[in-house]
Design an enzyme around this catalytic site. Structure first.
Site, mmCIF file in Angstrom:
data_model
loop_
_atom_site.group_PDB
_atom_site.id
_atom_site.type_symbol
_atom_site.label_atom_id
_atom_site.label_comp_id
_atom_site.label_asym_id
_atom_site.label_seq_id
_atom_site.Cartn_x
_atom_site.Cartn_y
_atom_site.Cartn_z
ATOM 1 N N LEU A 17 -3.767 -19.940 -22.979
ATOM 2 C CA LEU A 17 -2.565 -20.760 -23.107
ATOM 3 C C LEU A 17 -2.722 -22.110 -22.410
ATOM 4 C CD1 LEU A 17 0.072 -17.969 -22.323
ATOM 5 C CD2 LEU A 17 -0.566 -18.835 -24.578
ATOM 6 N N GLY A 18 -3.569 -22.144 -21.396
ATOM 7 C CA GLY A 18 -3.789 -23.380 -20.648
ATOM 8 C C GLY A 18 -4.915 -23.200 -19.652
ATOM 9 N N GLU A 19 -5.475 -24.300 -19.198
ATOM 10 C CA GLU A 19 -6.582 -24.261 -18.258
ATOM 11 C C GLU A 19 -6.362 -25.257 -17.143
ATOM 12 O OE1 GLU A 19 -10.667 -24.019 -19.685
ATOM 13 O OE2 GLU A 19 -9.924 -23.820 -21.738
ATOM 14 N N GLY A 20 -6.726 -24.853 -15.908
ATOM 15 C CA GLY A 20 -6.704 -25.742 -14.758
ATOM 16 C C GLY A 20 -8.080 -25.784 -14.124
ATOM 17 N N PHE A 22 -9.072 -24.408 -11.395
ATOM 18 C CA PHE A 22 -9.487 -23.147 -10.775
ATOM 19 C C PHE A 22 -8.988 -21.918 -11.526
ATOM 20 C CE2 PHE A 22 -8.412 -26.328 -7.489
ATOM 21 C CZ PHE A 22 -9.709 -26.658 -7.098
ATOM 22 N N LYS A 24 -7.333 -20.085 -15.478
ATOM 23 C CA LYS A 24 -6.946 -20.098 -16.885
ATOM 24 C C LYS A 24 -5.699 -19.229 -17.022
ATOM 25 C CE LYS A 24 -11.588 -20.602 -18.891
ATOM 26 N NZ LYS A 24 -12.602 -20.005 -19.800
ATOM 27 N N ASP A 134 8.817 -29.163 -5.697
ATOM 28 C CA ASP A 134 8.211 -29.902 -6.812
ATOM 29 C C ASP A 134 9.033 -29.694 -8.086
ATOM 30 O OD1 ASP A 134 6.385 -31.611 -8.003
ATOM 31 O OD2 ASP A 134 4.970 -30.018 -8.516
#
Length: 439
Positions: A17-20, A22, A24, A134
């Site tokens: 669905l998404g990746e950062g 550090f 997934k 945030d």
């Protein structure tokens, strides 16, 4: 055809669905209940290498304290020798930020409903000693029914973080949304700082733009410190009054949570939240970073023979949520596009590569997958798109484009510009698929 599936504990892992940097985030299905979830998969080595253990522990500790219908829920945490798995709600409606981008601004009744849900969630967090720090539309998700869900507690603080002077001291958050006292560096109250951020969000919902927005950070902070902003004249007196009290630069006189809940504009059509019954308790958060067998799980690869058609696979690609076949969320910008083709995977990938290079994209190919990176940075960094060609039947494949990074509106524009170059390989387009589903 044969399909390899990966299982972790009772969860069957699906698409990314998404990746950062550090982690997934992957869609997964609870094989015992059939429920769709999102699993944040963190690389233990990278977490340790970048000294992020305390941050991850803090995020887990924070989320297990909060069980609220307007907060993304933590279901459980697991770990293997190399990975940490954080199991969360799968929220299908996208970010509130995308809806604002799409519509420009919201009508007061709709903005009020989202704001009520936001305040309910934030007030509950504060009652549990959790300060988000945030809050912004990008961290507010929408479920299938359009209900708001607060997410991303990576920068949150707990009551134990408060210093002897009764204040928090870590400067963090997104510049356009941070309170003046956070910028000052002299310490701040987590409750009043979050209330300021809620005020910025309400302004954005009603105006369609930020109250404080300068390319120069010093000029931005100067405006925030003085609360220099103009409220649109078209807003109702009640909305104007509430925004002015939320964006009071003096934290001592700023409106309190109790006063917000008693505000006449806020209370119109108000519906109190309905709380779930059970709390999530992670017995030993520290154990997920150790070699404790109690939290050890193993990723298992399973090969299955799958018989299906394009319609079934498309249904699976939307999270196995059959509700999407009968109701189409309005005002949500999609991060995925797909089409069906009778061409060979290699021919399709070649056509895509040929079409995207003139659009300013670099290409990385591996087997039937392709990563597309826009050379030029957009409003939210460089647009990155994951492309995959999947065989769904003999001589029939589905081509899926998913935004991996960057701005969703720019992804939409990319696909619009791409489609003329793929006319020779498209057999059934996204529009045809959605039309067939709605029949």
């Amino acid at each position: 055809m044969q399909q390899v599936r990966t299982r972790v504990g009772k969860y069957e892992l699906g698409r990314i669905l998404g990746e950062g940097a550090f982690s997934k985030v992957r869609f997964a299905r609870n094989t015992e209940t059939g429920q769709g979830v999102a699993i944040k998969v963190l690389d233990k080595y990278k977490v340790l290498q970048n000294k992020m253990i305390d941050q991850i522990k803090r995020e887990i500790s924070t989320m297990q304290l909060i069980k609220h219908p307007n907060v993304v829920q933590l279901h459980e945490v697991m770990a293997s020798k190399t990975k940490i798995y954080i199991v969360l709600d799968f929220v299908t409606g996208g970010e509130l930020f995308d809806k604002i981008n799409d519509l420009g601004r919201l009508k007061e009744d709709e903005a009020r409903r989202y704001f009520q849900q936001l305040i309910n969630a934030v007030d509950y967090c504060h009652s549990r000693g959790v300060y988000h720090r945030d809050l912004k539309p990008e961290n507010l998700l929408l479920d299938t029914f359009g209900n708001l869900k607060v997410s991303d507690f990576g920068l949150s603080a707990l009551s134990r973080d408060i210093k002897s002077d009764g204040l928090l001291h870590t400067t963090c958050g997104t510049p356009n949304y941070v309170a003046p006292e956070v910028i000052s560096g002299k310490g701040y109250d987590g409750t009043t700082a979050d209330i300021w951020s809620c005020g910025v969000i309400l302004f954005v919902l009603l105006a369609g733009y930020l109250p404080f927005d300068e390319s120069n950070i010093i000029a931005l902070y100067r405006k925030i410190n003085k609360a220099e902003f103009n409220i649109p004249k078209r807003l109702s007196p009640g909305a104007k009054n509430l925004i002015s009290r939320l964006l009071d630069p003096n934290s001592n006189t700023r409106i309190t949570m109790a006063e917000i809940l008693n505000d006449a504009w806020f209370k119109k059509g108000y519906k109190p939240p309905k709380f779930p019954k059970e709390d999530v308790i992670i017995d030993n958060i520290h154990a997920i970073f150790d070699d404790s067998e109690e939290y050890q799980v193993v990723e298992k690869k399973e090969t299955q023979v799958v018989l299906g058609n394009a319609f079934e696979l498309i249904t699976m690609s939307q999270g196995l949520d059959l509700g999407t076949l009968f109701e189409k969320p309005m005002g949500i910008i999609k991060r995925e596009k797909r089409f069906i083709s009778k061409e060979s995977p290699n021919n399709i990938l070649s056509k895509i590569e040929e079409a995207v290079i003139p659009l300013g994209f670099s290409v990385q190919k591996q087997n039937h997958k392709m990563k597309l990176h826009c050379v030029k940075a957009g409003r939210k960094g460089n647009l990155a798109i994951a492309t995959e060609v999947v065989e769904i039947a003999p001589s029939l494949v589905m081509v899926n484009f998913q935004k991996a990074a960057g701005d969703t509106l720019e992804f939409q524009e990319f696909y619009k510009n791409l489609t003329p170059g793929l006319q020779d390989v498209v057999w059934s387009s996204q529009a045809n698929i959605e039309e067939n589903k709605s029949v």
